[in-house]
Design an enzyme around this catalytic site. Structure first.
Site, PDB file in Angstrom:
ATOM      1  N   TYR A  20      89.333  25.994  47.119  1.00 25.69           N
ATOM      2  CA  TYR A  20      89.172  27.114  46.180  1.00 25.69           C
ATOM      3  C   TYR A  20      89.077  28.434  46.949  1.00 25.69           C
ATOM      4  O   TYR A  20      87.974  28.940  47.206  1.00 25.69           O
ATOM      5  CB  TYR A  20      87.903  26.923  45.353  1.00 25.69           C
ATOM      6  N   TRP A  24      85.622  32.684  42.011  1.00 23.66           N
ATOM      7  CA  TRP A  24      85.544  32.062  40.685  1.00 23.66           C
ATOM      8  C   TRP A  24      84.352  32.620  39.924  1.00 23.66           C
ATOM      9  O   TRP A  24      83.279  32.844  40.513  1.00 23.66           O
ATOM     10  CB  TRP A  24      85.380  30.543  40.808  1.00 23.66           C
ATOM     11  N   SER A  25      84.544  32.797  38.628  1.00 24.57           N
ATOM     12  CA  SER A  25      83.580  33.513  37.802  1.00 24.57           C
ATOM     13  C   SER A  25      82.184  32.873  37.754  1.00 24.57           C
ATOM     14  O   SER A  25      81.202  33.464  38.199  1.00 24.57           O
ATOM     15  CB  SER A  25      84.175  33.635  36.404  1.00 24.57           C
ATOM     16  N   ASP A  27      81.049  30.306  39.326  1.00 23.52           N
ATOM     17  CA  ASP A  27      80.564  29.971  40.669  1.00 23.52           C
ATOM     18  C   ASP A  27      79.788  31.152  41.251  1.00 23.52           C
ATOM     19  O   ASP A  27      78.707  30.986  41.826  1.00 23.52           O
ATOM     20  CB  ASP A  27      81.731  29.661  41.622  1.00 23.52           C
ATOM     21  N   GLY A 159      84.684  24.890  32.665  1.00 29.73           N
ATOM     22  CA  GLY A 159      84.119  24.566  33.980  1.00 29.73           C
ATOM     23  C   GLY A 159      84.038  23.063  34.207  1.00 29.73           C
ATOM     24  O   GLY A 159      83.799  22.615  35.318  1.00 29.73           O
ATOM     25  N   ASP A 161      86.514  20.571  33.790  1.00 28.13           N
ATOM     26  CA  ASP A 161      87.941  20.525  33.478  1.00 28.13           C
ATOM     27  C   ASP A 161      88.452  19.257  32.779  1.00 28.13           C
ATOM     28  O   ASP A 161      89.127  19.338  31.773  1.00 28.13           O
ATOM     29  CB  ASP A 161      88.755  20.716  34.762  1.00 28.13           C
ATOM     30  N   ARG A 194      90.407  13.780  41.479  1.00 30.37           N
ATOM     31  CA  ARG A 194      90.881  15.004  40.821  1.00 30.37           C
ATOM     32  C   ARG A 194      91.564  14.636  39.501  1.00 30.37           C
ATOM     33  O   ARG A 194      91.916  13.482  39.267  1.00 30.37           O
ATOM     34  CB  ARG A 194      91.906  15.723  41.725  1.00 30.37           C
ATOM     35  N   TRP A 344      84.933  15.295  36.545  1.00 26.34           N
ATOM     36  CA  TRP A 344      83.951  15.518  35.464  1.00 26.34           C
ATOM     37  C   TRP A 344      83.880  14.329  34.496  1.00 26.34           C
ATOM     38  O   TRP A 344      83.503  14.485  33.345  1.00 26.34           O
ATOM     39  CB  TRP A 344      84.288  16.820  34.716  1.00 26.34           C
ATOM     40  N   GLU A 387      80.817  18.814  46.798  1.00 25.88           N
ATOM     41  CA  GLU A 387      81.143  19.397  45.486  1.00 25.88           C
ATOM     42  C   GLU A 387      80.484  18.546  44.386  1.00 25.88           C
ATOM     43  O   GLU A 387      79.875  19.076  43.479  1.00 25.88           O
ATOM     44  CB  GLU A 387      82.660  19.438  45.328  1.00 25.88           C
TER      45      GLU A 387
HETATM   46  C1  2M8 Z   1      86.908  23.506  39.217  1.00 25.84           C
HETATM   47  O1  2M8 Z   1      87.920  24.102  38.418  1.00 25.84           O
HETATM   48  C2  2M8 Z   1      89.124  24.666  39.000  1.00 25.84           C
HETATM   49  C3  2M8 Z   1      89.806  25.444  37.905  1.00 25.84           C
HETATM   50  O2  2M8 Z   1      88.969  26.510  37.503  1.00 25.84           O
HETATM   51  C4  2M8 Z   1      90.031  23.596  39.577  1.00 25.84           C
HETATM   52  O3  2M8 Z   1      89.821  22.398  39.362  1.00 25.84           O
HETATM   53  O4  2M8 Z   1      90.997  23.965  40.268  1.00 25.84           O
HETATM   54  C5  2M8 Z   1      85.697  23.279  38.286  1.00 25.84           C
HETATM   55  O5  2M8 Z   1      84.768  22.409  38.862  1.00 25.84           O
HETATM   56  C6  2M8 Z   1      85.049  24.613  37.923  1.00 25.84           C
HETATM   57  O6  2M8 Z   1      83.849  24.414  37.237  1.00 25.84           O
HETATM   58  C7  2M8 Z   1      84.784  25.485  39.147  1.00 25.84           C
HETATM   59  O7  2M8 Z   1      84.390  26.755  38.728  1.00 25.84           O
HETATM   60  C8  2M8 Z   1      86.025  25.601  40.051  1.00 25.84           C
HETATM   61  C9  2M8 Z   1      85.720  26.292  41.381  1.00 25.84           C
HETATM   62  O8  2M8 Z   1      84.608  25.699  41.998  1.00 25.84           O
HETATM   63  O9  2M8 Z   1      86.568  24.313  40.338  1.00 25.84           O
END
Ligand code: 2M8
Length: 428
Positions: A20, A24-25, A27, A159, A161, A194, A344, A387
């Site tokens: 990532y 991210w908002s 986060d 959040g 997903d 994933r 999730w 994570e």
């Molecule tokens: C995860 O989500 C992102 C898309 O926003 C992804 O899977 O690529 C989720 O766990 C989300 O809650 C989190 O904000 C984000 C970044 O940690 O990853």
């Protein structure tokens, strides 16, 4: 602090440097709640950077992109093309979706960490109008079911997903986006940890449709509109935080207290007595999803009696913590779809367990709060700040050195762990 230090990028913290690479908002709000104990100033900058990316319509975007890393995450800035959308800012590129509104709570917590520093920087004064506009966007544009609850337009907005909460609605979404789906995430996490390729095809299709309507929420035929109990709970908590902020600024707090109460009242439509939790509902049909998830336990955060005794019994009972789980599983462990390593759909996450520790404390269960906090610390240390984890074995999954895991551990280890914004400050 080592994790947060290495994930810091000039003005913000990335959730994880490989998987990532942008801001991210939600986060950033969790990160600020931990960072404030070490550097209130940097925690304030984290939130300032996010608020600076706000759209003219009030939305705070899901992702603020780092232009140097656009090849490292999909869909990126090139997909969203936000500068071409009138309501989006010119100075930064962002996604068009949003995430759960935990920001006002974080702003209040950062202020409380060092009120003198916050006042010097006029932090509350600058943040308040932006937070009001953000909540107003959610109220005016996202109450798609017309009953006082915010709807999400994409699973990414929750959040959580690939939570089973979204399965039924997603099954009706085509999985043939025009843009080829790049699975950049699979370079950093196992395929079994994933969302699937089928999920991703649908995620991209839905995101394309939203983008192609300029992320305008007036699309009458929009195929995915879900009311999530966690999203709406965090909005109500953040309204309570706005009441504290307004009060500190000498402004009336009553409108925010009223709004928090309205959302809490509207949540009743998501109560699912047969499962002993709240659930998501389709905003178009009002049908509730038959799945008990961690999202559905979140109304316990609110300082009202929202079936609190039943929620506490569900949380500690055989489907969640009573199953032998070390932290709160994301899905009922007896659900046929439960998988302890699938994102999730079963694993335990540190942010949701942290939220429920705050909730347990508020509802007179410091024993439960301490149990969760102690487990968070040891599991984070054992797994190099994972994570998420297998809730039974504690085995680390997803990426490591994950920022909100580190930040929330700092918070629970501090002398003044974050409380809900309704709790009086020590000495009050
Ligand atoms: C995860 O989500 C992102 C898309 O926003 C992804 O899977 O690529 C989720 O766990 C989300 O809650 C989190 O904000 C984000 C970044 O940690 O990853």
């Amino acid at each position: 602090m080592r994790v947060l230090g290495s994930n810091w990028r000039t003005s913000h913290t990335v959730p994880a440097s490989g998987l990532y690479p942008h801001q991210w908002s939600w986060d950033s709000a969790f990160i600020a709640m931990g960072l404030r104990h070490v550097s209130p100033r940097r925690a304030g900058r984290e939130l300032d950077a996010l608020l600076a990316a706000q759209w003219d319509d009030g939305r705070i975007p899901q992702i603020v992109f780092d232009p140097r890393r656009d090849d490292d995450y999909a869909p990126g800035a090139g997909f969203w093309r936000s500068p071409a959308i009138a309501a989006a800012p010119d100075a930064v590129e962002t996604a068009g979706l949003v995430q759960p509104p935990n920001h006002a709570w974080a702003v209040w917590a950062v202020h409380e960490a060092d009120p003198a520093e916050s006042n010097r920087r006029r932090f509350l004064e600058r943040a308040y109008p932006r937070l009001v506009a953000w909540h107003e966007y959610l109220r005016a544009r996202r109450d798609r079911g017309g009953r006082g609850l915010v709807s999400i337009v994409h699973p990414w907005e929750s959040g959580t997903d690939n939570s089973p909460l979204w399965d039924e609605a997603m099954a009706a979404v085509p999985d043939g986006p025009r843009m080829p789906v790049a699975r950049r995430d699979l370079a950093h996490a196992g395929v079994g940890e994933r969302p699937s390729d089928l999920d991703y095809g649908r995620y991209f299709w839905l995101a394309e449709r939203y983008r192609d309507h300029d992320c305008d929420d007036r699309d009458e035929e929009y195929p995915f509109l879900l009311e999530d109990p966690m999203m709406n709970t965090l909005l109500a908590i953040s309204e309570l935080a706005l009441a504290r902020i307004a009060d500190a600024l000498g402004l009336p707090d009553a409108p925010h207290l009223l709004r928090a109460g309205e959302i809490a009242g509207a949540l009743e439509a998501l109560w699912e007595p047969s499962l002993g939790v709240y659930s998501a509902a389709d905003a178009r049909t009002r049908d509730r999803v038959q799945a008990a998830t961690v999202n559905g336990l979140m109304p316990l955060l609110l300082p009202y009696d929202l079936h609190s005794d039943i929620l506490l019994a569900t949380l500690t009972g055989p489907r969640f913590l009573g199953s032998g789980a070390l932290l709160v599983p994301s899905l009922d462990t007896t659900d046929p779809g439960f998988d302890p390593s699938q994102y999730w759909r079963g694993p335990a996450w540190f942010n949701t367990s942290w939220l429920l520790a705050v909730a347990a404390q508020e509802h007179g269960r410091p024993d439960l709060a301490n149990l969760l906090r102690t487990a968070m610390v040891s599991l984070a240390m054992d797994g190099e700040f994972p994570e998420y984890i297998n809730p039974f074995t504690g085995r680390a999954h997803g990426t490591q050195r994950f920022s909100w895991t580190a930040a929330l551990v700092i918070d629970v280890l501090s002398d003044t762990p974050t409380t809900s914004p309704t709790s009086p400050r020590p000495g009050q």
